[in-house]
Design an enzyme around this catalytic site. Structure first.
Site, short mmCIF file in Angstrom:
data_model
loop_
_atom_site.label_atom_id
_atom_site.label_comp_id
_atom_site.label_asym_id
_atom_site.label_seq_id
_atom_site.Cartn_x
_atom_site.Cartn_y
_atom_site.Cartn_z
N CYS A 1 -52.32 -83.09 -33.31
CA CYS A 1 -52.48 -83.75 -34.45
C CYS A 1 -50.46 -84.70 -34.48
O CYS A 1 -49.83 -83.58 -33.89
CB CYS A 1 -52.09 -82.62 -35.48
SG CYS A 1 -51.72 -83.88 -37.26
N ASN B 1 -58.42 -89.65 -32.91
CA ASN B 1 -57.20 -90.41 -32.84
C ASN B 1 -55.92 -90.50 -31.68
O ASN B 1 -54.96 -89.44 -31.99
CB ASN B 1 -56.99 -90.96 -34.56
CG ASN B 1 -57.78 -91.66 -35.19
OD1 ASN B 1 -58.96 -92.56 -35.04
ND2 ASN B 1 -58.64 -91.01 -36.23
N SER C 1 -60.17 -78.02 -41.48
CA SER C 1 -60.06 -77.91 -40.08
C SER C 1 -60.44 -77.56 -39.60
O SER C 1 -60.09 -76.07 -38.72
CB SER C 1 -58.27 -78.25 -40.13
OG SER C 1 -58.11 -79.94 -40.44
N LEU C 2 -62.02 -77.57 -38.59
CA LEU C 2 -62.14 -76.28 -38.06
C LEU C 2 -62.13 -76.23 -37.03
O LEU C 2 -61.06 -75.87 -35.58
CB LEU C 2 -63.87 -76.27 -37.96
CG LEU C 2 -64.37 -74.88 -37.39
CD1 LEU C 2 -63.73 -73.92 -38.30
CD2 LEU C 2 -66.03 -74.97 -38.33
N HIS C 3 -62.74 -77.59 -35.71
CA HIS C 3 -62.23 -77.75 -34.49
C HIS C 3 -62.57 -77.11 -33.43
O HIS C 3 -62.36 -77.79 -32.27
CB HIS C 3 -60.65 -78.47 -34.58
CG HIS C 3 -59.83 -79.36 -35.79
ND1 HIS C 3 -60.91 -80.14 -36.35
CD2 HIS C 3 -58.97 -79.06 -36.42
CE1 HIS C 3 -60.32 -80.91 -37.16
NE2 HIS C 3 -58.65 -80.59 -37.55
N CYS D 1 -56.05 -90.97 -49.66
CA CYS D 1 -55.63 -90.10 -48.85
C CYS D 1 -53.41 -89.61 -48.82
O CYS D 1 -52.90 -90.37 -49.04
CB CYS D 1 -55.55 -90.30 -47.62
SG CYS D 1 -55.06 -88.91 -46.12
N GLY E 1 -49.00 -82.62 -44.12
CA GLY E 1 -48.64 -81.58 -44.15
C GLY E 1 -49.82 -80.74 -44.54
O GLY E 1 -51.17 -81.17 -44.87
N GLU E 2 -49.36 -79.48 -44.40
CA GLU E 2 -50.24 -78.50 -44.80
C GLU E 2 -50.59 -77.82 -46.32
O GLU E 2 -49.00 -77.64 -46.66
CB GLU E 2 -49.61 -77.05 -44.22
CG GLU E 2 -51.58 -76.29 -43.98
CD GLU E 2 -52.83 -76.03 -44.91
OE1 GLU E 2 -53.38 -76.91 -43.57
OE2 GLU E 2 -52.95 -75.85 -45.10
N CYS F 1 -45.17 -80.98 -40.92
CA CYS F 1 -45.88 -79.97 -41.01
C CYS F 1 -45.65 -78.80 -40.39
O CYS F 1 -45.25 -78.66 -38.95
CB CYS F 1 -47.37 -80.17 -40.72
SG CYS F 1 -48.52 -78.65 -40.92
#
Ligand code: SAH
Ligand code: SF4
Length: 363
Positions: free
Chosen positions: A117, A300, A223-225, A103, A169-170, A110
């Site tokens: 986040c 998390n 990343s819907l959420h 990852c 980051g995006e 970001c």
């Protein structure tokens, strides 16, 4: 001094041409750098002495410095990498039976401000260069080979089989450098990863998703959420610019060029925020035309986040509702949480230029 990690095959070929070296020399060099993991030109034994000498005068192979190296009890390994000026980024390796996933990060911090986040909370300093992105693979590869006994290692053996751009980051706001690095990961002369095994995760920048579809279609995660614009505007603020209906359409467009015939929707489970059965129903209707799989991510926690994770029972009934509606939905296993290496815990070290940290403390 030029950092050779910046160059793909074409660029490296062009770079050495004025010195009278042919294209196959560029391939040899790439093999030394990435397949063998060699940094020292003098040890690249099948290059002529004069070429090695020349290279050491004009170029270098500069990789991110290792600041911290943590091994979790479940085998997950996390690095904090120093990218200069007190900025640190994180990369995480997650070993599984049939694959090894790295990852990686695309930016220091970001600039978007998703509320749950921890990277977003830290603000933003700068984009990573393509060399710093591919450099994360270089560093991880070399250290993992040591962990697995370098001596018995054949260069065809792969430890990193999958890459996910889900670190700090995006990625789509650092488009050019990210695509350059993705192309290198896929190139057989570099890491030769399969397109299906490289996944870019984005909070949903529609024009950039459309561009990626043309330039370098890898597996896509969104990343819907949230199941509706009202909630998503709040927790993923970029939604105000790129709302859900348009995002769903861009996913459908992406699929005809994508290496997989589905898009992955990531959905972080936030207690009493987005985890009701009513919201699961809305989600089913939102994605009805999109070939997709859901990955439910237990939230998390990090200090002062203001959120808690949904209970296991709630996550499971949410999952059940999606599955009963014919969707594929898995619950992400949390890995490496004893070393803060789980999703959204990647904090790195960000010299914030946006003053976000200050704003949040004042609020
Ligand atoms: N910026 C990109 C990629 C990095 S984030 C994106 O947003 O997609 C990788 C994933 O971790 C995203 O789905 C993100 O929403 C999720 N995430 C962020 N914070 C989290 C947290 N505290 N707990 C669980 N997942 C989180
Ligand atoms: Fe940035 Fe992704 Fe975190 Fe949102 S979830 S703040 S886009 S890293």
């Amino acid at each position: 001094m030029e950092n050779l990690l910046e160059f793909n095959l074409r660029e490296l070929t062009k770079y050495i041409a004025p010195y009278g070296h042919k294209a196959y020399r560029a391939k040899q060099l790439l093999k030394w750098i990435y397949k063998v993991g060699q940094k020292d030109f003098n040890l690249m034994t099948d290059l002529s002495k004069s070429f090695r000498q020349e290279l050491s005068e004009i170029a270098q192979i500069k990789t991110p410095q290792i600041h911290l190296d943590h091994l979790s009890s479940d085998g997950t390994r996390k690095w904090l990498l120093d990218v200069g000026a007190k900025n640190g980024i994180e990369a995480v390796f997650i070993p599984e039976k049939d694959r090894g996933t790295l990852c990686i990060s695309s930016q220091v911090g970001c600039a978007l401000e998703c509320t749950f986040c921890s990277t977003g909370r830290q603000g933003f300093n700068r984009n990573l260069s393509s060399a710093e992105i591919i450099g994360q693979l270089w560093v991880a590869n070399n250290l993992l080979r040591e962990q697995q006994n370098y001596k018995s290692f054949k260069i065809e053996d792969r430890i990193i089989t999958n890459v996910v751009m889900m670190g700090m980051g995006e990625p789509l706001t650092n488009y050019k450098q990210v695509v350059h690095a993705l192309e290198m990961m896929l190139d057989d002369n570099v890491y030769g990863l399969s397109r299906r095994r490289v996944t870019l995760s984005t909070s949903g920048l529609i024009p950039a998703i459309d561009k990626l579809r043309e330039d370098c279609p890898v597996s896509l995660a969104i990343s819907l959420h949230a199941p509706n614009d009202a909630l998503r505007n709040e927790i993923v603020p970029i939604n105000k610019k790129y709302p859900l209906e348009a995002l769903m359409k861009s996913c459908i467009r992406y699929i005809d060029k994508a290496p997989r015939d589905f898009v992955t929707f990531e959905y972080v489970m936030l207690n009493d925020i987005n985890d009701s059965l009513e919201q699961a129903k809305q989600l089913v209707s939102l994605v009805k035309d999109v070939p997709c799989k859901f990955n439910l991510i237990p939230f998390n926690p990090f200090p002062n986040s203001g959120y808690t994770c949904s209970s296991r029972a709630k996550i499971e009934s949410f999952q059940r509702l999606l599955m009963d509606a014919g969707l594929v939905a898995t619950i992400r296993k949390t890995r490496g949480d004893d070393i803060d290496a789980a999703c959204g815990q990647l904090a790195g070290q960000v010299q914030d230029k946006t003053k976000r940290t200050q704003r949040i403390h004042l609020a």
